[in-house]
Design a protein around this motif. Structure first.
Motif, PDB file in Angstrom:
ATOM      1  N   GLY A 190       0.808  -1.206   0.000  1.00 62.91           N
ATOM      2  CA  GLY A 190       0.000   0.000   0.000  1.00 62.91           C
ATOM      3  C   GLY A 190       0.839   1.252   0.000  1.00 62.91           C
ATOM      4  O   GLY A 190       0.531   2.225  -0.707  1.00 62.91           O
ATOM      5  N   ALA A 227       0.677   3.686  -3.287  1.00 64.55           N
ATOM      6  CA  ALA A 227       0.067   5.003  -3.086  1.00 64.55           C
ATOM      7  C   ALA A 227       0.953   6.112  -3.634  1.00 64.55           C
ATOM      8  O   ALA A 227       0.512   7.012  -4.324  1.00 64.55           O
ATOM      9  N   CYS A 248      -3.972   6.800  -1.491  1.00 63.18           N
ATOM     10  CA  CYS A 248      -4.329   5.391  -1.353  1.00 63.18           C
ATOM     11  C   CYS A 248      -5.375   5.054  -2.404  1.00 63.18           C
ATOM     12  O   CYS A 248      -5.711   5.881  -3.252  1.00 63.18           O
TER      13      CYS A 248
END
Length: 493
Positions: free
Chosen positions: A322, A326, A349
């Motif tokens: 993540g 992102a 995100c």
């Protein structure tokens, strides 16, 4: 985040494993060069990637991720000559693998690592026909390769430590968990553990003790849930209570002398094969393999996301993925002397699978969670990180006002901007805006008032010097800016 490899990721062998490798590399943002001699290999691989893309999108795609960035070439040598790293995934036949690996070795650049996906053949057996055997490693993945992070990394007698380290760096870049198998052994680690259970299953079915469904239930509803969090050894350590593993072995050790298990596999008679086939067909309940794969993949994504909050097992890999996918428009932490943008943009995100309702749209509760992460990103930016909290100080939210305009769908990119509205010795006042990452549409806002506190007492405490100086720098850029119209909190003295 920058890619480790400066060129394409090569895939030789386009079956279930090879297609999985291609999907994982494409999702990371690499170009893939692939070869499989089967006449329909290209169509099969593209179809497999398309099916798997549904799941990797849920985990989060990286910059440049594109399922169409795959080029099919006419030979294994062509893959090797164009790739910076080659993953071989041909059938488990020693002579075939040796032939393919020798061809890859002859065509690859001198610094290219060649990895075999073999599930049990020792790398030393595969190195014999290679001119540069020192660059061969085993990178044994687990199906589905595009989701499960484990890859066993094994070196042969000729493999150099540098090759192993380079391979581990590539696998980490692919959002995987490279487990170094320090001693070369047939079957490596995970497959040997799985094979022991598999033999016992065959015995229990052959002896008529249980069906395949009953044996799977014995795992799914019990130890399987634990294994997603902690392995067998740590779970048994807990079974010993305060005495840990020592007490567990003292209490249950004598049971090892009991004839509970039969490690030698039973003969695969026609009767046993029929029982295994009949049992698994009944468990399938008429669903196709593709339908079962979709159920499996959806469940795996959900479990991995659930583990992320506790940072256990595969949850750590999801967190890292993540952060990579992102990206950030400003550094994760303020650098002395650097310009401070107005507003800041320290968090991005995508809408995650567990953030949506039955319609696939983001919920207000999930929006609050996302804004909380934006707040945490801001605190890290000013220096309130794990080390700071370990010293006994933290910021807690004292007041929050959330406005949610639009409900983005699963996988939609989100970008958060943050304006500092004020701060003093004990408080921090910020205003976050959430935007669609592609269209720029404003989706919502969240105003937060933080109070700095002493963890030991829970009472407010003056902010330490480091973060306070950074906040002073941010205020120089943000103080003159107009106050957002939706801001309602007033910092009274």
């Amino acid at each position: 985040m920058d890619l480790v490899l400066d060129g394409p990721f090569g895939v030789v062998g386009g079956g279930v494993i090879g297609s999985g490798w291609a999907t994982r590399a494409l999702a990371r943002g690499y170009e893939v060069v692939a070869f499989d001699p089967a006449p329909d290999a290209e169509a099969r691989m593209l179809a497999a990637i398309e099916r798997a893309w549904v799941s990797v999108r849920k985990l989060g795609l990286h910059t440049g991720a594109d399922p169409h960035r795959i080029t099919f070439v006419g030979s294994a040598q062509a893959v090797a000559s164009r790739s910076s790293f080659v993953q071989e995934s041909v059938p488990e036949v020693v002579d075939l693998k040796r032939e393919v690996l020798a061809a890859l070795d002859a065509a690859a650049g001198p610094d290219t690592i060649i990895a075999s996906s073999t599930s049990g053949i020792r790398p030393t057996e595969l190195q014999g026909a290679m001119a540069q055997p020192e660059r061969l490693i085993v990178g044994h993945p687990f199906n589905p390769v595009y989701l499960l992070p484990l890859v066993e990394v094994v070196g042969g007698e000729a493999t150099t430590p540098a090759a192993l380290a380079q391979a581990e760096a590539v696998y980490e870049d692919l959002d995987m968990y490279p487990l170094r198998v320090r001693n070369e052994i047939d079957g490596f680690l995970s497959d040997r553990l799985q094979e022991a259970m598999w033999r016992e299953i065959l015995h229990l079915v052959a002896d008529g003790v249980a069906t395949t469904g009953e044996l799977d239930d014995a795992i799914v509803y019990g130890p399987g849930l634990r294994w997603a969090i902690m392995g067998t050894n740590l779970n048994f350590h807990l079974a010993g209570g305060d005495g840990g593993m020592r007490q567990m072995l003292e209490q249950f050790g004598p049971a090892l002398e009991w004839p509970w298990t039969k490690l030698a596999a039973p003969p695969l008679t026609d009767e046993l094969i029929d029982r295994m086939v009949t049992g698994t067909e009944a468990q399938s309940e008429g669903r196709t393999v593709a339908q079962l794969e979709r159920l499996r993949d959806d469940a795996l994504v959900a479990i991995m996301y659930a583990l992320r909050e506790s940072q256990l097992g595969a949850g750590q890999i999801v967190s890292r993925r993540g952060r990579r996918s992102a990206g950030r428009s400003t550094p994760a932490r303020w650098v002395p002397g650097a310009d401070v943008p107005m507003p800041l943009s320290v968090y991005q995100c995508r809408v995650e699978p567990d953030w949506v309702d039955a319609t696939g749209r983001m919920t207000a509760e999930a929006a609050a969670r996302a804004f909380a992460r934006a707040g945490d990103a801001l605190l890290r930016y000013v220096g309130v990180d794990e080390e700071y909290r370990a010293a006994g100080y933290y910021f807690r939210v004292a007041e929050s006002h959330l406005v949610f305009h639009r409900e983005p769908a699963t996988g939609a990119p989100l970008r958060f901007t943050t304006q500092l509205l004020g701060h003093d010795r004990r408080r921090l006042h910020v205003f976050h805006s959430m935007h669609h990452g592609d269209s720029g549409e404003r989706l919502g806002s969240n105003e937060q008032l933080f109070v700095h506190a002493d963890a030991a007492t829970g009472r407010s405490h003056p902010t330490l010097e480091g973060p306070r100086r950074v906040l002073d720098q941010i205020w120089q850029a943000h103080g003159p800016a107009p106050r957002p119209g939706r801001a309602v909190i007033t910092m009274t003295r």
